[in-house]
Design a protein around this motif. Structure first.
Motif, mmCIF file in Angstrom:
data_model
loop_
_atom_site.group_PDB
_atom_site.id
_atom_site.type_symbol
_atom_site.label_atom_id
_atom_site.label_comp_id
_atom_site.label_asym_id
_atom_site.label_seq_id
_atom_site.Cartn_x
_atom_site.Cartn_y
_atom_site.Cartn_z
ATOM 1 N N HIS A 91 0.839 -1.206 0.000
ATOM 2 C CA HIS A 91 0.000 0.000 0.000
ATOM 3 C C HIS A 91 0.873 1.256 0.000
ATOM 4 C CE1 HIS A 91 -3.397 2.567 0.530
ATOM 5 N NE2 HIS A 91 -3.090 2.913 1.762
ATOM 6 N N GLN A 92 1.975 1.223 0.760
ATOM 7 C CA GLN A 92 2.912 2.349 0.751
ATOM 8 C C GLN A 92 3.490 2.558 -0.646
ATOM 9 O OE1 GLN A 92 3.758 4.509 3.411
ATOM 10 N NE2 GLN A 92 1.937 3.531 4.240
ATOM 11 N N ASP A 93 3.808 1.475 -1.334
ATOM 12 C CA ASP A 93 4.330 1.577 -2.700
ATOM 13 C C ASP A 93 3.293 2.195 -3.636
ATOM 14 O OD1 ASP A 93 6.704 0.422 -1.907
ATOM 15 O OD2 ASP A 93 6.154 -1.599 -2.566
ATOM 16 N N ALA A 94 2.025 1.822 -3.434
ATOM 17 C CA ALA A 94 0.957 2.356 -4.283
ATOM 18 C C ALA A 94 0.802 3.859 -4.078
ATOM 19 C CB ALA A 94 -0.364 1.647 -3.977
ATOM 20 N N ILE A 95 0.847 4.297 -2.825
ATOM 21 C CA ILE A 95 0.757 5.732 -2.552
ATOM 22 C C ILE A 95 1.970 6.460 -3.135
ATOM 23 C CG2 ILE A 95 0.727 7.483 -0.730
ATOM 24 C CD1 ILE A 95 -0.827 5.516 0.984
ATOM 25 N N GLY A 96 3.140 5.834 -2.999
ATOM 26 C CA GLY A 96 4.355 6.430 -3.562
ATOM 27 C C GLY A 96 4.240 6.643 -5.057
ATOM 28 N N ALA A 97 3.577 5.712 -5.752
ATOM 29 C CA ALA A 97 3.399 5.860 -7.199
ATOM 30 C C ALA A 97 2.505 7.057 -7.521
ATOM 31 C CB ALA A 97 2.795 4.581 -7.778
ATOM 32 N N VAL A 98 1.480 7.287 -6.704
ATOM 33 C CA VAL A 98 0.612 8.454 -6.906
ATOM 34 C C VAL A 98 1.400 9.736 -6.634
ATOM 35 C CG1 VAL A 98 -1.466 9.655 -6.112
ATOM 36 C CG2 VAL A 98 -1.476 7.167 -6.358
ATOM 37 N N GLU A 99 2.200 9.744 -5.574
ATOM 38 C CA GLU A 99 3.010 10.914 -5.223
ATOM 39 C C GLU A 99 4.005 11.250 -6.327
ATOM 40 O OE1 GLU A 99 2.946 10.516 -0.340
ATOM 41 O OE2 GLU A 99 4.514 9.503 -1.507
ATOM 42 N N ALA A 100 4.519 10.214 -6.990
ATOM 43 C CA ALA A 100 5.501 10.443 -8.056
ATOM 44 C C ALA A 100 4.881 11.194 -9.227
ATOM 45 C CB ALA A 100 6.064 9.107 -8.536
ATOM 46 N N ASP A 101 3.559 11.100 -9.382
ATOM 47 C CA ASP A 101 2.869 11.752 -10.497
ATOM 48 C C ASP A 101 2.116 12.996 -10.035
ATOM 49 O OD1 ASP A 101 2.199 11.790 -13.285
ATOM 50 O OD2 ASP A 101 0.170 11.125 -12.761
ATOM 51 N N THR A 102 2.465 13.525 -8.854
ATOM 52 C CA THR A 102 1.781 14.681 -8.275
ATOM 53 C C THR A 102 2.719 15.872 -8.206
ATOM 54 O OG1 THR A 102 0.317 13.274 -6.952
ATOM 55 C CG2 THR A 102 0.597 15.560 -6.224
ATOM 56 N N GLU A 146 11.183 5.070 2.319
ATOM 57 C CA GLU A 146 11.552 5.219 0.911
ATOM 58 C C GLU A 146 10.699 6.293 0.250
ATOM 59 O OE1 GLU A 146 13.352 4.622 -2.818
ATOM 60 O OE2 GLU A 146 13.968 3.986 -0.812
ATOM 61 N N ARG A 147 9.418 6.375 0.631
ATOM 62 C CA ARG A 147 8.533 7.393 0.078
ATOM 63 C C ARG A 147 9.036 8.806 0.358
ATOM 64 N NH1 ARG A 147 3.202 7.023 2.856
ATOM 65 N NH2 ARG A 147 2.970 9.084 1.890
ATOM 66 N N GLN A 148 9.743 8.987 1.477
ATOM 67 C CA GLN A 148 10.157 10.323 1.884
ATOM 68 C C GLN A 148 11.165 10.959 0.936
ATOM 69 O OE1 GLN A 148 11.408 10.092 5.987
ATOM 70 N NE2 GLN A 148 9.374 9.564 6.737
ATOM 71 N N ARG A 149 11.771 10.160 0.071
ATOM 72 C CA ARG A 149 12.739 10.708 -0.892
ATOM 73 C C ARG A 149 12.077 11.702 -1.836
ATOM 74 N NH1 ARG A 149 15.822 5.692 -3.551
ATOM 75 N NH2 ARG A 149 16.791 7.433 -4.651
ATOM 76 N N VAL A 150 10.748 11.594 -2.004
ATOM 77 C CA VAL A 150 10.050 12.484 -2.926
ATOM 78 C C VAL A 150 10.130 13.940 -2.463
ATOM 79 C CG1 VAL A 150 7.754 12.395 -1.841
ATOM 80 C CG2 VAL A 150 7.936 12.627 -4.330
ATOM 81 N N LEU A 151 10.345 14.156 -1.157
ATOM 82 C CA LEU A 151 10.440 15.525 -0.631
ATOM 83 C C LEU A 151 11.588 16.307 -1.254
ATOM 84 C CD1 LEU A 151 9.898 14.910 3.199
ATOM 85 C CD2 LEU A 151 8.299 16.041 1.638
ATOM 86 N N TYR A 152 12.600 15.607 -1.713
ATOM 87 C CA TYR A 152 13.803 16.269 -2.211
ATOM 88 C C TYR A 152 13.784 16.468 -3.728
ATOM 89 C CZ TYR A 152 15.026 15.105 2.516
ATOM 90 O OH TYR A 152 15.003 14.996 3.884
#
Length: 270
Positions: A91-102, A146-152
């Motif tokens: 589920h975390q991976d799925a949310i991460g995929a949405v965040e990557a396209d946001t 791992e999701r937190q990398r998107v912040l940077y």
């Protein structure tokens, strides 16, 4: 385009020349799940459609057309017990995929620290209450960090609002809570991150109920005690955009917010 969204997704994938395995991998789901969606054996969640379309790569016109089809079942609720069965790490991976396209993510959180700014200790404290095995717990903690990398990613924008009660709610030892508050202060200094804190002394014109996350202006995820609710209905999205801005209006921000958080941190250290 056919009204069967699974068949439409399959046609688009085949037309793109991409293999099912590659699309499934990019969409953060198993190949068997994609197959069930394409054959109509499983109804895709809103996030599933969002990730599959991104993985395939479609025009704005086609995306809009499929979105209209998906909007027939725009609002859905998935019980947390089902996520436990499927795997919280997935589920975390799925949310991460949405965040990557946001491009712009807005989050309001009245109960705990936002996932993207949680320390490892805080993540474990939150997940420890879900009765996971040690292996499941470690995998889920790793997936969230791992999701937190998107912040940077400087091209993305993050706007987080939390309430003062979140800062004071003791889920960890006082020194660990102080570390978590230091994390809030540090992340708030990133140029693409804006953090607001609603103090308990604020005159409130809005009731802080459930936490919610807005992904651009296309998707909202709302967390309630027994389930996660997802909607792409424009009228619903407007409701949450308005709520977010009303909370933002009474939030402490910038240096004032950082001084406020530092004061609570020092209380924990004392």
């Amino acid at each position: 385009m056919t009204s069967n969204i699974g068949a439409a997704l399959r046609e688009l994938r085949e037309a793109s020349g991409k293999e099912a395995k590659a699309v499934a991998r990019s969409a953060a789901m198993s190949a068997s799940k994609l197959s069930r969606i394409e054959t109509g054996k499983a109804t895709p969640a809103v996030m599933d459609v969002e990730r599959i379309l991104t993985a395939i790569g479609v025009s704005d016109e086609i995306r809009a057309e499929l979105s209209e089809v998906a909007r027939k079942a725009a609002t859905e609720a998935v019980a947390w017990r089902l996520y436990r069965r499927m795997g919280f790490a997935q589920h975390q991976d799925a949310i991460g995929a949405v965040e990557a396209d946001t491009e712009t993510q807005r989050l309001f959180q009245p109960s705990c620290m936002p996932g993207l700014v949680q320390t490892p200790e805080y993540v474990r404290a939150i997940l420890a209450r879900k009765n996971l095995t040690e292996e499941m717990l470690s995998r889920t903690v790793g997936a969230r960090l791992e999701r937190q990398r998107v912040l940077y990613q400087a091209q993305k924008s993050f706007r987080f609002i939390i309430t003062e009660s979140v800062l004071r709610w003791r889920l960890l030892s006082p020194p660990e809570m102080a570390m978590q508050l230091d994390r809030i202060i540090a992340v708030s200094r990133l140029p693409n991150v804006w953090i607001g804190v609603v103090p308990l002394s604020a005159a409130m014109g809005e009731v802080p109920t459930s936490s919610f996350v807005l992904y651009d202006s296309r998707l909202v995820i709302v967390e309630i005690p027994h389930a996660e609710i997802t909607t792409r209905e424009p009228r619903d999205i407007d409701v949450y955009l308005s709520k977010f801005e009303r909370f933002a209006d009474v939030s402490l921000t910038g240096d004032g917010m950082r001084s406020f958080v530092a004061g609570i941190r020092d209380e924990f250290l004392r």
